[in-house]
Design a protein around this motif. Structure first.
Motif, mmCIF file in Angstrom:
data_model
loop_
_atom_site.group_PDB
_atom_site.id
_atom_site.type_symbol
_atom_site.label_atom_id
_atom_site.label_comp_id
_atom_site.label_asym_id
_atom_site.label_seq_id
_atom_site.Cartn_x
_atom_site.Cartn_y
_atom_site.Cartn_z
ATOM 1 N N CYS A 110 0.959 -0.998 0.057
ATOM 2 C CA CYS A 110 0.119 0.016 0.035
ATOM 3 C C CYS A 110 1.072 1.302 0.015
ATOM 4 C CB CYS A 110 -1.015 0.125 1.415
ATOM 5 S SG CYS A 110 -2.171 1.270 1.127
ATOM 6 N N TYR A 111 0.772 2.128 -1.018
ATOM 7 C CA TYR A 111 1.621 3.452 -1.020
ATOM 8 C C TYR A 111 0.777 4.320 -0.060
ATOM 9 C CZ TYR A 111 4.119 7.379 -2.652
ATOM 10 O OH TYR A 111 4.900 8.495 -3.001
ATOM 11 N N LEU A 112 1.382 4.983 0.990
ATOM 12 C CA LEU A 112 0.596 5.641 2.016
ATOM 13 C C LEU A 112 1.783 6.545 2.402
ATOM 14 C CD1 LEU A 112 -1.679 5.894 4.004
ATOM 15 C CD2 LEU A 112 -0.792 3.890 5.152
ATOM 16 N N ASP A 113 1.574 7.774 2.609
ATOM 17 C CA ASP A 113 2.374 8.867 3.140
ATOM 18 C C ASP A 113 3.612 8.896 2.428
ATOM 19 O OD1 ASP A 113 0.016 9.550 4.702
ATOM 20 O OD2 ASP A 113 1.083 8.803 6.506
ATOM 21 N N GLY A 114 3.868 8.571 1.183
ATOM 22 C CA GLY A 114 4.995 8.442 0.730
ATOM 23 C C GLY A 114 6.053 7.415 0.909
ATOM 24 N N LYS A 115 5.368 6.145 1.572
ATOM 25 C CA LYS A 115 6.160 4.900 1.618
ATOM 26 C C LYS A 115 5.431 3.812 1.040
ATOM 27 C CE LYS A 115 8.878 6.025 5.745
ATOM 28 N NZ LYS A 115 8.551 6.635 7.111
ATOM 29 N N TYR A 116 6.015 2.711 0.680
ATOM 30 C CA TYR A 116 5.458 1.512 0.441
ATOM 31 C C TYR A 116 5.130 0.594 1.685
ATOM 32 C CZ TYR A 116 6.246 3.459 -4.121
ATOM 33 O OH TYR A 116 6.366 4.109 -5.201
ATOM 34 N N TYR A 117 3.889 0.558 2.265
ATOM 35 C CA TYR A 117 3.919 -0.357 3.330
ATOM 36 C C TYR A 117 3.459 -1.758 2.908
ATOM 37 C CZ TYR A 117 4.210 3.415 6.600
ATOM 38 O OH TYR A 117 4.901 4.550 7.465
ATOM 39 N N ILE A 118 4.117 -2.919 3.217
ATOM 40 C CA ILE A 118 3.848 -4.121 3.127
ATOM 41 C C ILE A 118 3.218 -4.950 4.409
ATOM 42 C CG2 ILE A 118 5.049 -6.547 2.349
ATOM 43 C CD1 ILE A 118 7.351 -4.254 1.796
ATOM 44 N N THR A 119 2.069 -5.534 4.315
ATOM 45 C CA THR A 119 1.358 -6.229 5.146
ATOM 46 C C THR A 119 1.354 -7.662 4.595
ATOM 47 O OG1 THR A 119 -0.697 -5.536 4.431
ATOM 48 C CG2 THR A 119 0.221 -4.400 6.261
ATOM 49 N N TRP A 120 1.391 -8.616 5.654
ATOM 50 C CA TRP A 120 1.472 -10.022 5.393
ATOM 51 C C TRP A 120 1.126 -10.870 6.460
ATOM 52 C CZ3 TRP A 120 6.002 -7.123 6.527
ATOM 53 C CH2 TRP A 120 6.633 -7.827 7.515
ATOM 54 N N CYS A 121 0.944 -12.047 6.200
ATOM 55 C CA CYS A 121 0.454 -13.104 7.301
ATOM 56 C C CYS A 121 1.909 -13.435 7.782
ATOM 57 C CB CYS A 121 -0.218 -14.267 6.918
ATOM 58 S SG CYS A 121 -0.465 -15.399 8.190
ATOM 59 N N ASN A 122 1.942 -13.248 9.099
ATOM 60 C CA ASN A 122 3.455 -13.391 9.736
ATOM 61 C C ASN A 122 3.484 -14.370 10.664
ATOM 62 O OD1 ASN A 122 6.097 -12.427 9.930
ATOM 63 N ND2 ASN A 122 5.755 -11.316 11.913
ATOM 64 N N GLY A 123 4.398 -15.542 10.707
ATOM 65 C CA GLY A 123 4.059 -16.397 11.724
ATOM 66 C C GLY A 123 5.122 -15.812 13.115
ATOM 67 N N TYR A 124 4.179 -15.665 14.113
ATOM 68 C CA TYR A 124 4.858 -15.374 15.305
ATOM 69 C C TYR A 124 4.163 -15.922 16.262
ATOM 70 C CZ TYR A 124 6.295 -12.331 19.059
ATOM 71 O OH TYR A 124 7.000 -11.548 20.316
ATOM 72 N N HIS A 125 4.349 -17.315 16.698
ATOM 73 C CA HIS A 125 3.653 -18.091 17.694
ATOM 74 C C HIS A 125 2.184 -18.124 17.217
ATOM 75 C CE1 HIS A 125 7.085 -17.593 20.292
ATOM 76 N NE2 HIS A 125 7.167 -16.352 20.062
ATOM 77 N N GLY A 126 2.225 -18.280 15.756
ATOM 78 C CA GLY A 126 0.881 -18.403 15.271
ATOM 79 C C GLY A 126 0.905 -17.384 14.165
#
Ligand code: BMA
Length: 331
Positions: A110-126
């Motif tokens: 997502c291009y937001l406030d001048g940066k490209y933000y990446i979101t993902w399903c992240n394994g962190y104790h689930g």
């Protein structure tokens, strides 16, 4: 005529709707655009996200390697169709407690406030929602996980709404979650999230088991268009189709309309056969405000990446002509 709000994208990948096609979404004639062995290490490349970048496009790709380790990889393309994808997974800078990888999959960008933000399903104790950012697709920074486990499909809105960042997500379990509704959460700083509101849930038939947000919501003059996945449980397992909803512009947890008929589902051989048959899973959409064109990137059968096309008017007409009206269904 509805209007897309946002920049023009004259180089959006595009093919006109084939003559005689009755559907609101049509596939690129040379699908899949990315095959399972696109890179020497890949078992499968699917459920991936792309954005306009410089004079072409950049992407973050879900690739399961030949160990079937799930990770995310950067890629670049001049035309949005032919992709050069790295064989080295993205390395994030940040606190090692957070950057430690169990698994990463199903990215959105997502291009937001001048940066490209990446979101993902992240394994962190689930599974939970990981978030990071980049300015150049070379150096990547990871931030604190957005939610407690268990959650999947964290999707940012491309701008603040009334001073707050907004994210859609689908709370889940540790496995192949047999439930799933879409919620909207708010934040002032992309770190602390709250004010969690219900958006909409599993209902009807093709979307009766779970629903989850797909690409980042698309702004129009009538509200936010959300392309989402809807799942039915069959005797051969889950089938993933795509639907569309229109969310309120200022309070996007309020649903103005939602599709009764799906907009696309697994029909082609590469959607029906693969590591997980019967999956079409959208994670990105490019938009051209000048023409109203939308190009959807979706994973097919958890194996390859497909491209499909629609327009803002096609989606709005679909909502008008085939709205979700369960009370009108025959009993
Ligand atoms: C979901 C996720 C997706 C996948 C889908 C179908 O739970 O794991 O990555 O495409 O299942 O297998």
């Amino acid at each position: 005529m509805s209007k897309l709000i946002g920049p023009a994208l004259p180089n959006i990948p595009w093919q006109d709707k084939p003559e005689g096609c009755q559907d609101p979404v049509w596939r690129y004639s040379n699908n899949p655009i990315i095959g399972r062995h696109h890179t020497p290490i890949s078992n499968s490349i699917f459920n991936s996200a792309v954005v306009p970048f410089k004079d072409g496009f950049a992407g973050v790709f879900r690739c399961d390697d030949k160990n079937i380790y799930m990770n995310i990889y950067v890629g670049f393309s001049k035309d949005g169709i032919n992709w050069d994808i790295s064989t080295e997974p993205i390395k994030f800078e940040g606190d090692p407690e957070i950057t430690r990888r169990e698994y990463r999959y199903d990215p959105r960008v997502c291009y937001l406030d001048g940066k490209y933000y990446i979101t993902w399903c992240n394994g962190y104790h689930g599974p939970t929602i990981g978030i990071g950012w980049t300015e150049d697709f070379e150096t990547f920074h990871q931030m604190e996980n957005i939610f407690l486990p268990y959650n999947r499909n964290g999707v940012l809105f491309p701008r603040k709404i009334n001073g707050e960042y907004m994210m859609l997500s689908r709370p889940s379990d540790t496995g192949h979650t047999p439930f799933g509704d879409i919620f909207c959460s708010r934040s002032k700083d992309l770190t602390y999230w709250g004010k969690h509101r219900y958006v909409f849930g599993a209902a009807g038939a093709w979307q009766s088991k779970k629903v989850g947000p797909g690409p980042c919501p698309i702004e129009t003059d009538e509200g936010w268009l959300l392309i989402y996945h809807g799942v039915i449980n069959t005797c051969n397992g889950f089938v993933y189709r795509m639907g569309v909803a229109l969310l309120d512009k200022d309070e996007p947890w309020k649903v103005k309309e939602r599709s009764g008929w799906y907009i696309m589902g697994p029909e082609e051989i590469y959607e029906l056969a693969g590591d997980v048959p019967g999956v079409t899973f959208p994670c990105a959409a490019l938009c051209d405000s000048e023409t109203g064109r939308i190009a959807i990137y979706y994973g097919a059968a958890d194996t390859v990446t497909g491209l499909a096309f629609t327009t803002v008017d096609e989606l709005m007409n679909h909502l008008k002509n085939h709205p979700f009206r369960p009370e009108a269904d025959p009993v």
